[in-house]
Scaffold this active site. Sequence first.
Site, PDB file in Angstrom:
ATOM      1  N   LYS A  11      47.313  44.801  39.220  1.00  8.38           N
ATOM      2  CA  LYS A  11      48.561  44.186  38.724  1.00  8.38           C
ATOM      3  C   LYS A  11      49.745  45.030  39.205  1.00  8.38           C
ATOM      4  O   LYS A  11      49.674  45.592  40.308  1.00  8.38           O
ATOM      5  CB  LYS A  11      48.486  44.019  37.201  1.00  8.38           C
ATOM      6  CG  LYS A  11      47.212  43.268  36.792  1.00  8.38           C
ATOM      7  CD  LYS A  11      47.163  42.805  35.387  1.00  8.38           C
ATOM      8  CE  LYS A  11      45.839  42.075  35.148  1.00  8.38           C
ATOM      9  NZ  LYS A  11      45.709  41.515  33.821  1.00  8.38           N
ATOM     10  N   HIS A  94      46.365  33.522  39.068  1.00  9.90           N
ATOM     11  CA  HIS A  94      46.085  34.380  37.915  1.00  9.90           C
ATOM     12  C   HIS A  94      46.876  33.843  36.719  1.00  9.90           C
ATOM     13  O   HIS A  94      47.987  33.317  36.881  1.00  9.90           O
ATOM     14  CB  HIS A  94      46.489  35.830  38.234  1.00  9.90           C
ATOM     15  CG  HIS A  94      46.029  36.789  37.174  1.00  9.90           C
ATOM     16  ND1 HIS A  94      46.693  36.953  35.985  1.00  9.90           N
ATOM     17  CD2 HIS A  94      44.946  37.606  37.129  1.00  9.90           C
ATOM     18  CE1 HIS A  94      46.035  37.837  35.249  1.00  9.90           C
ATOM     19  NE2 HIS A  94      44.969  38.245  35.919  1.00  9.90           N
TER      20      HIS A  94
HETATM   21  O1  LIG Z   1      42.813  40.232  36.708  1.00  7.45           O
HETATM   22  C1  LIG Z   1      42.306  40.830  35.754  1.00  7.45           C
HETATM   23  C2  LIG Z   1      42.373  40.291  34.433  1.00  7.45           C
HETATM   24  O2  LIG Z   1      43.618  39.782  34.123  1.00  7.45           O
HETATM   25  C3  LIG Z   1      41.739  41.111  33.366  1.00  7.45           C
HETATM   26  O3  LIG Z   1      42.570  42.161  32.945  1.00  7.45           O
HETATM   27  P1  LIG Z   1      41.958  43.225  31.887  1.00  7.45           P
HETATM   28  O4  LIG Z   1      40.670  43.705  32.473  1.00  7.45           O
HETATM   29  O5  LIG Z   1      43.005  44.301  31.799  1.00  7.45           O
HETATM   30  O6  LIG Z   1      41.748  42.482  30.612  1.00  7.45           O
END
Ligand SMILES: O=C[C@H](O)COP(=O)(O)O
Length: 251
Positions: A11, A94
């Site tokens: 992210k 996403h």
């Molecule tokens: O792209 C990954 C997902 O949005 C999951 O995020 P997370 O593992 O922080 O819950």
Amino acid sequence: MRKKVIAGNWKMNKVLSEAGEFMDLIVPKAPKGNVEAIVCAPFPFLPKLVEQAKGSEVKVAAQNMHFEDSGAFTGEVSPVMLKDLGVTHVVLGHSERRELFAETDELVNKKTKAAFAHDLTPIVCVGETLDQREANETMNIVGEQVKQAVAGLSNEQVAETIIAYEPVWAIGTGKTATSEQANEVCTEIRKVVAEVTSTEIAEKVIIQYGGSVKPANVDELLAQSDIDGALVGGASLDPESFLQLVEAGTK
Ligand SMILES: O=C[C@H](O)COP(=O)(O)O
């Protein structure tokens, strides 16, 4: 047997030096074999990470892209640019893009087609919100997202599409879907893919689960019949944790 695909979606985290240190650590240690490790990084890091991954089996992905090849789209990045850099995969649709940047199923479909037009493998994200789950709409919502994402693709392209099932309520919340809940939806996704292509194609499709995956729960999730990997946010930021997740894919 389908391979396992573990993708770490950073992210909007890290700076370039931290990204480089992460790759220095994971590239020599990433297990080989029936598991694929993908790092989904912010655009500015991609050239460096592709360079660092060269000669290894670690793949580098973008987290988004525009569907046009070029043009007056200020602030956007095209599939041509990603391909030219040596990026192999791209995360599309996403839930954060859908929710915060108003991406629709139609847009996700255009991007998915553009990915294939430029030989990039799409990781298409689908998933229901908590309200939709509570209203018993999960299968309809997710099924429709899948159908629309792959509309107009050839069967071979559908077979190459990675689908990431990410219940929105489990993302970054620490609430993981139980492995049974996750598998139930992944099985449904495979059924939907079979409906729009064939059982043979559906059996080839990689379906990941995403939503608070971490080393402590990954084994149970990957042991499920229709879960072929994980799209991991928070737990992919630390190199040791990411390596443990990739290692779990070899079991
Ligand atoms: O792209 C990954 C997902 O949005 C999951 O995020 P997370 O593992 O922080 O819950």
